[in-house]
Design a protein around this motif. Structure first.
Motif, PDB file in Angstrom:
ATOM      1  N   TYR A 291       0.902  -1.115  -0.194  1.00 27.32           N
ATOM      2  CA  TYR A 291      -0.190  -0.496  -0.063  1.00 27.32           C
ATOM      3  C   TYR A 291       0.779   1.267  -0.433  1.00 27.32           C
ATOM      4  O   TYR A 291       0.339   2.304  -0.618  1.00 27.32           O
ATOM      5  N   ALA A 292       2.506   1.163   1.017  1.00 29.75           N
ATOM      6  CA  ALA A 292       2.914   2.643   0.978  1.00 29.75           C
ATOM      7  C   ALA A 292       3.432   2.628  -0.288  1.00 29.75           C
ATOM      8  O   ALA A 292       3.446   3.838  -1.296  1.00 29.75           O
ATOM      9  N   ILE A 293       3.894   1.436  -1.583  1.00 30.23           N
ATOM     10  CA  ILE A 293       4.090   1.608  -2.792  1.00 30.23           C
ATOM     11  C   ILE A 293       3.137   2.296  -3.575  1.00 30.23           C
ATOM     12  O   ILE A 293       3.349   3.276  -4.679  1.00 30.23           O
ATOM     13  N   LEU A 294       2.016   1.707  -3.098  1.00 33.76           N
ATOM     14  CA  LEU A 294       0.579   2.242  -4.249  1.00 33.76           C
ATOM     15  C   LEU A 294      -0.013   3.961  -4.135  1.00 33.76           C
ATOM     16  O   LEU A 294       0.149   4.246  -5.076  1.00 33.76           O
ATOM     17  N   VAL A 295       0.795   4.498  -2.547  1.00 31.43           N
ATOM     18  CA  VAL A 295       0.187   5.544  -2.375  1.00 31.43           C
ATOM     19  C   VAL A 295       1.559   6.251  -3.087  1.00 31.43           C
ATOM     20  O   VAL A 295       1.094   7.745  -3.343  1.00 31.43           O
ATOM     21  N   VAL A 296       2.665   6.099  -3.228  1.00 30.33           N
ATOM     22  CA  VAL A 296       3.226   6.943  -3.925  1.00 30.33           C
ATOM     23  C   VAL A 296       3.636   6.766  -5.144  1.00 30.33           C
ATOM     24  O   VAL A 296       3.620   8.070  -5.884  1.00 30.33           O
ATOM     25  N   VAL A 297       3.207   5.788  -5.694  1.00 34.98           N
ATOM     26  CA  VAL A 297       2.968   6.103  -7.282  1.00 34.98           C
ATOM     27  C   VAL A 297       1.532   6.552  -7.613  1.00 34.98           C
ATOM     28  O   VAL A 297       1.359   7.447  -8.954  1.00 34.98           O
ATOM     29  N   MET A 298       0.872   6.429  -7.038  1.00 38.76           N
ATOM     30  CA  MET A 298      -0.990   7.502  -7.254  1.00 38.76           C
ATOM     31  C   MET A 298      -0.150   9.232  -6.949  1.00 38.76           C
ATOM     32  O   MET A 298      -0.619   9.850  -7.225  1.00 38.76           O
ATOM     33  N   VAL A 299       1.167   9.103  -6.218  1.00 35.70           N
ATOM     34  CA  VAL A 299       1.232  10.519  -5.901  1.00 35.70           C
ATOM     35  C   VAL A 299       2.227  11.126  -7.245  1.00 35.70           C
ATOM     36  O   VAL A 299       1.928  11.661  -7.996  1.00 35.70           O
ATOM     37  N   CYS A 300       2.967  10.264  -7.715  1.00 35.05           N
ATOM     38  CA  CYS A 300       3.851  10.902  -8.797  1.00 35.05           C
ATOM     39  C   CYS A 300       2.827  10.662 -10.090  1.00 35.05           C
ATOM     40  O   CYS A 300       2.869  11.447 -11.107  1.00 35.05           O
ATOM     41  N   VAL A 301       1.491  10.287 -10.417  1.00 35.62           N
ATOM     42  CA  VAL A 301       0.235   9.964 -11.379  1.00 35.62           C
ATOM     43  C   VAL A 301       0.195  11.270 -10.569  1.00 35.62           C
ATOM     44  O   VAL A 301       0.175  11.894 -12.236  1.00 35.62           O
TER      45      VAL A 301
END
Length: 522
Positions: A383-393
């Motif tokens: 989930y932590a990686i997903l949050v970072v990916v979404m912030v990047c998107v």
């Protein structure tokens, strides 16, 4: 090597222009104002998450951060003094903007950039040597004055010196440098966070590098032909125009600037003139673009990325690391904008980004709502990686749309007679809302929790609807012809510019390009 092409000016007239080395170099030097602005934005978020800095200046926040399970995760950094450290820069910039409008018009774009550089250097000295909160705030205020002057002069300088065909791309150099500044700040914070107890001093002092670049750059660049002609230096303006266009055939463009300048000379009160009905479309759009730019939530994420990731349970190193990743995405996506803006157009970029920003913010809110409670702060690795990916998107879509275009569109749409005043209002509104968001964000995070992302997503929907119906396309249209070719043809705005004859307090010049002359007719 300079590549040549003719820039269409409409009405059968061709403005001949090559992409000359002097234009490229001038734009790169001027855009270092953006580097300074970006560094200041990026450095504050990292520094305010460093324990040494908090211990020295904000002991209350430091103690709160050390106490486990006593307070909500979302409220660790909720402190008005800490928010004032970040936001004082924007309040100072807001005030400086009004003085910058005068210097931009009377002293020129180049000298205004030099004044900005001097303010930046003063601010860096105060911040790097700060012994108490007072010195820290004074430093931030001086930096803010630099931001006010730089953000006023640089976008105008870039829009006026660039050939029409690549005006969008060159103007976005300013925003590209903002993003590079943020990335550098994140990388430097990542390194200095390991230097105890003075790492934060190094972070703040290294802002001296872009400050010196801007100051030196301002001494070597030429002023814009528009600015020189507006101040009565016609021969110098024509000579500069020939140098930057790489051709002696500059009469049509020179006449067009001269005509706009004659109108500008007869306007004694540019701010009052800005409020006239005929200038209302540009004014309304410029103000709303600045408000919308802040309400995308970007500054909330970029200022406080390290703090935000810390709140989500990433530890100090990991949170700065995540902020570096988002900074890199920001830079790369702004390069995409430079390539696309004069090909795809302004509207398409803004509308595509609206969809991307909305979806990423909703996904972040859902993950945080389910996974991060007030006192349990560890997201699982996935989930932590997903949050970072979404912030990047989210960051990538902002960086090729609202980031650069929020500055580009106002700087290319105002007529010359109110351009300085219009840019001043643009910068002023931008800094006002940046200040408001910076001052309120940590408190909003504390009270709204994950709902803060839903709040910003709602605004993204509103701004996308506005773009769809009310923002005209301005790509490849010469600045001095915006009224005829954009505003008078727009379904909504034409009512403001079509019936403005009774509203003008000076004689309108009539163009006669048959013999290359411009004449004033009563």
């Amino acid at each position: 090597m300079a590549g040549g092409f003719a820039v269409s000016a409409g009405s059968g007239t061709q403005f001949e222009a090559k992409i000359t080395p002097i234009v490229i170099m001038s734009c790169i030097m001027a855009a270092t104002g953006g580097l300074m602005f970006g560094y200041d934005v990026g450095v504050s978020g990292g520094v305010t998450s460093m324990d040494d800095f908090l211990f020295k200046f904000f002991p209350k926040v430091y103690r709160k951060k050390q106490e486990k399970n006593l307070e909500s995760n979302y409220c660790k950094y909720d402190n008005q003094g800490l928010q004032l450290f970040t936001s004082s820069l924007y309040l100072a910039g807001l005030t400086a903007t009004f003085f910058a409008s005068y210097t931009t018009r009377r002293l020129g774009r180049r000298l205004t950039m030099l004044i900005a550089g001097a303010f930046f250097i003063g601010g860096v000295i105060f911040n790097g040597a700060a012994q108490d909160l007072g010195m820290l705030i004074v430093g931030r205020i001086l930096l803010g004055c630099g931001v006010g002057f730089a953000n006023q002069a640089v976008p105008l300088f870039l829009s006026e010196i660039a050939p029409t065909r690549i005006r969008g791309g060159l103007n976005i150099l300013f925003q590209l440098n903002v993003t590079i500044g943020i990335l550098f700040a994140n990388l430097i914070n990542y390194g200095t966070s390991k230097i105890h107890p003075w790492g934060w001093r190094l972070s703040l002092a290294l802002a001296g590098i872009p400050a010196l670049l801007l100051t030196i750059g301002s001494l070597v660049v030429v002023d814009t032909p528009n600015s020189l002609i507006e101040r009565g230096k016609l021969e110098e303006g024509k000579a500069v125009l020939k140098r930057i266009r790489g051709t002696d055939n500059v009469e049509p463009e020179f006449n067009e600037i001269l005509e706009a300048s004659r109108i500008a000379q007869q306007v004694k009160h540019p701010f009052r003139n800005l409020l006239r009905r005929r200038n209302r479309p540009q004014l309304i759009i410029s103000i709303l673009l600045q408000i919308f730019q802040q309400f995308t939530g970007i500054n909330a994420i970029m200022f406080y990325a390290p703090v935000l990731f810390n709140t989500l349970g990433f530890k100090n190193d990991a949170s700065l690391y995540s902020a570096v990743i988002t900074g890199a995405v920001n830079v790369l996506s702004t390069v995409v904008s430079i390539y696309c803006v004069d090909r795809v157009g302004r509207r398409a970029l803004l509308l595509e980004a609206g969809v991307q920003m909305f979806l990423s913010q909703v996904i972040i809110a859902v993950i945080l709502g389910i996974k991060v409670t007030d006192h349990s702060d560890n997201l699982s690795h996935g989930y932590a990686i997903l949050v970072v990916v979404m912030v990047c998107v989210f960051v990538s879509s902002f960086a090729w749309s609202w980031g650069p275009l929020g500055w580009l569109i106002p700087s290319e749409t105002f007529p010359l007679e109110v351009r300085s005043a219009g840019q001043s209002v643009t910068v002023c509104v931008n800094l006002l809302f940046t200040f408001a968001i910076a001052q309120a964000f940590l408190s909003m995070l504390c009270h709204l929790k994950y709902g803060i992302f839903i709040f910003f997503a709602g605004w993204v929907v509103i701004m996308s609807i506005f773009v769809l119906f009310f923002l005209p396309e301005t790509k490849n249209i010469p600045i001095e012809e915006m009224t005829e070719r954009v505003w008078k043809k727009h379904w909504f705005w034409k009512r403001y510019v079509d019936d403005d004859d009774d509203d003008i307090d000076y004689n309108e010049p009539k163009k006669n390009y048959s013999n290359g002359a411009t004449e004033l007719k009563p």
